[in-house]
Write a protein that holds these residues in place. Structure first.
Motif, PDB file in Angstrom:
ATOM      1  N   HIS A  86      38.508  22.008 108.525  1.00 22.01           N
ATOM      2  CA  HIS A  86      39.139  21.716 109.806  1.00 22.01           C
ATOM      3  C   HIS A  86      40.627  21.410 109.642  1.00 22.01           C
ATOM      4  N   ALA A  87      41.018  20.918 108.464  1.00 27.56           N
ATOM      5  CA  ALA A  87      42.414  20.537 108.248  1.00 27.56           C
ATOM      6  C   ALA A  87      43.289  21.785 108.188  1.00 27.56           C
ATOM      7  N   VAL A  88      44.358  21.765 108.980  1.00 29.63           N
ATOM      8  CA  VAL A  88      45.294  22.880 108.997  1.00 29.63           C
ATOM      9  C   VAL A  88      46.516  22.484 108.181  1.00 29.63           C
ATOM     10  N   LYS A  89      46.841  23.284 107.203  1.00 27.12           N
ATOM     11  CA  LYS A  89      47.991  22.990 106.352  1.00 27.12           C
ATOM     12  C   LYS A  89      49.266  23.036 107.192  1.00 27.12           C
ATOM     13  N   LYS A  90      50.118  22.045 107.002  1.00 28.66           N
ATOM     14  CA  LYS A  90      51.363  21.963 107.754  1.00 28.66           C
ATOM     15  C   LYS A  90      52.515  22.544 106.940  1.00 28.66           C
ATOM     16  N   ASP A  91      53.453  23.147 107.638  1.00 30.67           N
ATOM     17  CA  ASP A  91      54.658  23.681 107.011  1.00 30.67           C
ATOM     18  C   ASP A  91      55.825  22.733 107.289  1.00 30.67           C
ATOM     19  N   VAL A  92      56.565  22.388 106.253  1.00 33.25           N
ATOM     20  CA  VAL A  92      57.734  21.521 106.388  1.00 33.25           C
ATOM     21  C   VAL A  92      58.946  22.241 105.808  1.00 33.25           C
ATOM     22  N   VAL A  93      60.015  22.307 106.580  1.00 39.04           N
ATOM     23  CA  VAL A  93      61.266  22.906 106.112  1.00 39.04           C
ATOM     24  C   VAL A  93      62.341  21.831 106.142  1.00 39.04           C
ATOM     25  N   LEU A  94      62.844  21.448 104.962  1.00 38.14           N
ATOM     26  CA  LEU A  94      63.958  20.509 104.868  1.00 38.14           C
ATOM     27  C   LEU A  94      65.243  21.328 104.766  1.00 38.14           C
ATOM     28  N   ARG A 145      54.187  29.887 111.680  1.00 40.85           N
ATOM     29  CA  ARG A 145      53.218  29.143 112.493  1.00 40.85           C
ATOM     30  C   ARG A 145      53.948  27.999 113.196  1.00 40.85           C
ATOM     31  N   PRO A 146      54.659  28.298 114.272  1.00 40.42           N
ATOM     32  CA  PRO A 146      55.517  27.297 114.916  1.00 40.42           C
ATOM     33  C   PRO A 146      54.800  25.992 115.257  1.00 40.42           C
ATOM     34  N   ALA A 147      53.585  26.080 115.760  1.00 34.99           N
ATOM     35  CA  ALA A 147      52.872  24.880 116.189  1.00 34.99           C
ATOM     36  C   ALA A 147      52.508  23.972 115.024  1.00 34.99           C
ATOM     37  N   GLU A 148      52.525  24.500 113.798  1.00 36.41           N
ATOM     38  CA  GLU A 148      52.170  23.710 112.624  1.00 36.41           C
ATOM     39  C   GLU A 148      53.373  23.475 111.717  1.00 36.41           C
ATOM     40  N   THR A 149      54.580  23.586 112.274  1.00 32.78           N
ATOM     41  CA  THR A 149      55.792  23.513 111.464  1.00 32.78           C
ATOM     42  C   THR A 149      56.682  22.349 111.897  1.00 32.78           C
ATOM     43  N   VAL A 150      57.220  21.651 110.903  1.00 26.88           N
ATOM     44  CA  VAL A 150      58.223  20.614 111.130  1.00 26.88           C
ATOM     45  C   VAL A 150      59.501  21.034 110.421  1.00 26.88           C
ATOM     46  N   VAL A 151      60.609  21.097 111.166  1.00 24.93           N
ATOM     47  CA  VAL A 151      61.917  21.397 110.585  1.00 24.93           C
ATOM     48  C   VAL A 151      62.752  20.120 110.634  1.00 24.93           C
ATOM     49  N   VAL A 152      63.245  19.698 109.476  1.00 26.52           N
ATOM     50  CA  VAL A 152      64.085  18.504 109.396  1.00 26.52           C
ATOM     51  C   VAL A 152      65.492  18.930 108.991  1.00 26.52           C
ATOM     52  N   LEU A 153      66.430  18.773 109.899  1.00 26.82           N
ATOM     53  CA  LEU A 153      67.833  19.069 109.623  1.00 26.82           C
ATOM     54  C   LEU A 153      68.530  17.768 109.243  1.00 26.82           C
ATOM     55  N   VAL A 154      69.106  17.727 108.045  1.00 27.94           N
ATOM     56  CA  VAL A 154      69.862  16.551 107.595  1.00 27.94           C
ATOM     57  C   VAL A 154      71.334  16.948 107.562  1.00 27.94           C
ATOM     58  N   SER A 155      72.093  16.473 108.539  1.00 30.43           N
ATOM     59  CA  SER A 155      73.488  16.899 108.664  1.00 30.43           C
ATOM     60  C   SER A 155      74.249  15.942 109.569  1.00 30.43           C
ATOM     61  N   ASP A 156      75.562  15.835 109.323  1.00 31.64           N
ATOM     62  CA  ASP A 156      76.409  15.048 110.220  1.00 31.64           C
ATOM     63  C   ASP A 156      76.835  15.860 111.445  1.00 31.64           C
ATOM     64  N   LEU A 157      76.375  17.109 111.529  1.00 30.15           N
ATOM     65  CA  LEU A 157      76.537  17.986 112.705  1.00 30.15           C
ATOM     66  C   LEU A 157      77.968  18.445 112.946  1.00 30.15           C
ATOM     67  N   TYR A 158      78.847  18.314 111.947  1.00 27.71           N
ATOM     68  CA  TYR A 158      80.190  18.875 112.091  1.00 27.71           C
ATOM     69  C   TYR A 158      80.091  20.374 111.816  1.00 27.71           C
ATOM     70  N   GLU A 159      79.875  21.139 112.871  1.00 24.82           N
ATOM     71  CA  GLU A 159      79.576  22.557 112.751  1.00 24.82           C
ATOM     72  C   GLU A 159      80.832  23.397 112.618  1.00 24.82           C
ATOM     73  N   GLY A 160      80.843  24.245 111.567  1.00 24.60           N
ATOM     74  CA  GLY A 160      81.941  25.183 111.406  1.00 24.60           C
ATOM     75  C   GLY A 160      81.557  26.578 111.840  1.00 24.60           C
ATOM     76  N   GLY A 161      80.277  26.754 112.198  1.00 23.95           N
ATOM     77  CA  GLY A 161      79.799  28.061 112.643  1.00 23.95           C
ATOM     78  C   GLY A 161      79.852  28.178 114.156  1.00 23.95           C
ATOM     79  N   ILE A 162      78.886  28.874 114.717  1.00 21.42           N
ATOM     80  CA  ILE A 162      78.876  29.149 116.155  1.00 21.42           C
ATOM     81  C   ILE A 162      78.012  28.094 116.848  1.00 21.42           C
ATOM     82  N   ARG A 163      78.653  27.181 117.562  1.00 26.17           N
ATOM     83  CA  ARG A 163      77.957  26.037 118.145  1.00 26.17           C
ATOM     84  C   ARG A 163      76.864  26.466 119.114  1.00 26.17           C
ATOM     85  N   ASP A 164      77.194  27.350 120.045  1.00 25.08           N
ATOM     86  CA  ASP A 164      76.213  27.744 121.067  1.00 25.08           C
ATOM     87  C   ASP A 164      75.000  28.427 120.446  1.00 25.08           C
TER      88      ASP A 164
END
Length: 379
Positions: A204-212, A289-308
């Motif tokens: 029954h346990a569904v393996k979770k995906d984590v992206v750091l 598997r979006p519903a089983e995925t956690v994405v953790v962004l570690v950043s001060d958010l000073y974006e040099g790319g395309i903000r939008d």
């Protein structure tokens, strides 16, 4: 008077009339070398007199002796602060490339960050010593954080895998009884369970995906160290499929090195610009598997790319069911510097951005895996 004299540093303006002797005099010389105003010393502080001018200069033997002195006279927490001040104020980074210097320093997360920033300039004669220093810090962090992280996440995964209509052999009787106490029939001496709670079984346990996804710009050095340690801990849990991605203006996937966080750290390149949008585009490509995925962004958010585009990617991940967490910093530092406009934009998308200490991180991950509100600390 003794303490004020050591604080003020002597000279005609200190007003204490106290002259240190013995060990106090040695402590005073160690302080003078870093905080004095004389030739070769640091920039100094306004309250210190000109007598405190011993200085450290650029001599490696002199600095090594000074490092030994401060470790003798001051507690470890103070030594670490003085080392950071020496590196920042006196430009001693280059001396850290010498093995004898590394053997003399008090190792901590900030020193590891400095060593990683010097990685490419490090000669082979120093590299093994540097790795030993980094490994000691990583080992200490793992001992402090690994057990708590595994306990918190194992509990979260078990709760997420609980079965609502279990077979008889799968019933968790302790939880079932607790959940049905109000249905106790005293005349029969029994409980009539209206709801059965089952153990989370393997099928029954569904393996979770984590992206750091970790920002490796120079200001995020401590966060990179902690994220590497946590990444290795998460990767050791069979119920999680963990990926570690670091970025500046380029994106590097360090997942294959997660079995050794020291290799992860030496695979980073602190400094440079920041392209969060490009990093999130890569992370988005990893999600199956979006519903089983956690994405953790570690950043001060000073974006040099395309903000939008960055915000559109976060919105798309959220809409697909991904649990998205934005951490402005992952360290024990105080209030971080960050892009408040981008943080507010993420919050408007349902992805609040907040600073996180290493001790809080396991609880944050547990909440994300269970899809419950995150334990956001008060500002």
């Amino acid at each position: 008077m003794r303490r004020w004299r050591l604080v003020l540093g002597g000279g005609g303006a200190d007003g204490t009339g106290h002259e240190p002797a013995g060990e106090d005099a040695a402590m005073d010389r160690a302080l003078a070398a870093l905080y004095g105003d004389g030739p070769g010393a640091g920039a100094g502080v306004a309250s210190r007199g000109t007598e405190r001018g011993a200085g450290l200069g650029g001599s490696a033997p002199h600095v090594a002796r000074w490092l030994g002195d401060i470790r003798r006279y001051f507690p470890s927490s103070v030594v670490q602060v003085m080392q950071r001040d020496a590196i920042d104020r006196l430009g001693l980074s280059a001396l850290l490339l010498e093995p004898e210097m590394l053997e003399a320093v008090e190792a901590d997360v900030h020193l590891v960050g400095t060593l990683l920033s010097l990685n490419k300039a490090m000669p082979e004669t120093t590299r093994e010593t540097a790795r030993a220093v980094v490994r000691k810090v990583v080992r200490d962090l793992e001992e402090r954080l690994a057990g708590r992280t595994r306990t918190a996440l194992t509990g979260a995964l078990d709760r997420a895998a609980k079965v609502g209509r279990p077979r008889h052999r799968d019933i968790d009787w302790d939880r079932t009884i607790r959940a049905n106490l109000r249905h106790y029939l005293p005349e029969h001496g029994t409980i009539v369970p209206e709801r059965l709670i089952g153990h989370g079984r393997a099928e029954h346990a569904v393996k979770k995906d984590v992206v750091l996804c970790v920002d490796q710009s120079g200001s995020m050095a401590a966060s990179v160290v902690y994220a590497s340690v946590f990444g290795a801990v998460l990767a050791s849990m069979r119920s999680l499929n963990t990926r570690l991605v670091v970025f500046d203006t380029a994106v590097v996937d360090l997942t294959e090195h997660l079995d050794d966080p020291v290799d992860v750290l030496f695979g980073t390149q602190l400094g440079g610009g920041t392209d969060i949008n490009r990093a999130l585009a890569y992370c988005q490509s990893l999600i199956t598997r979006p519903a089983e995925t956690v994405v953790v962004l570690v950043s001060d958010l000073y974006e040099g790319g395309i903000r939008d585009e960055m915000l559109k990617r976060v919105a798309a991940m959220k809409a697909a069911g991904v649990q998205f967490v934005a951490l402005l910093v992952l360290s024990d530092e105080g209030a971080p510097a960050y892009d408040r406009e981008h943080a507010a934009a993420l919050a408007a998308l349902g992805a609040p951005a907040f600073a996180c200490t290493p001790d809080l991180f396991p609880e944050v991950m547990a909440a994300a895996l269970e899809k419950r509100p995150l334990p956001i600390p008060e500002a």
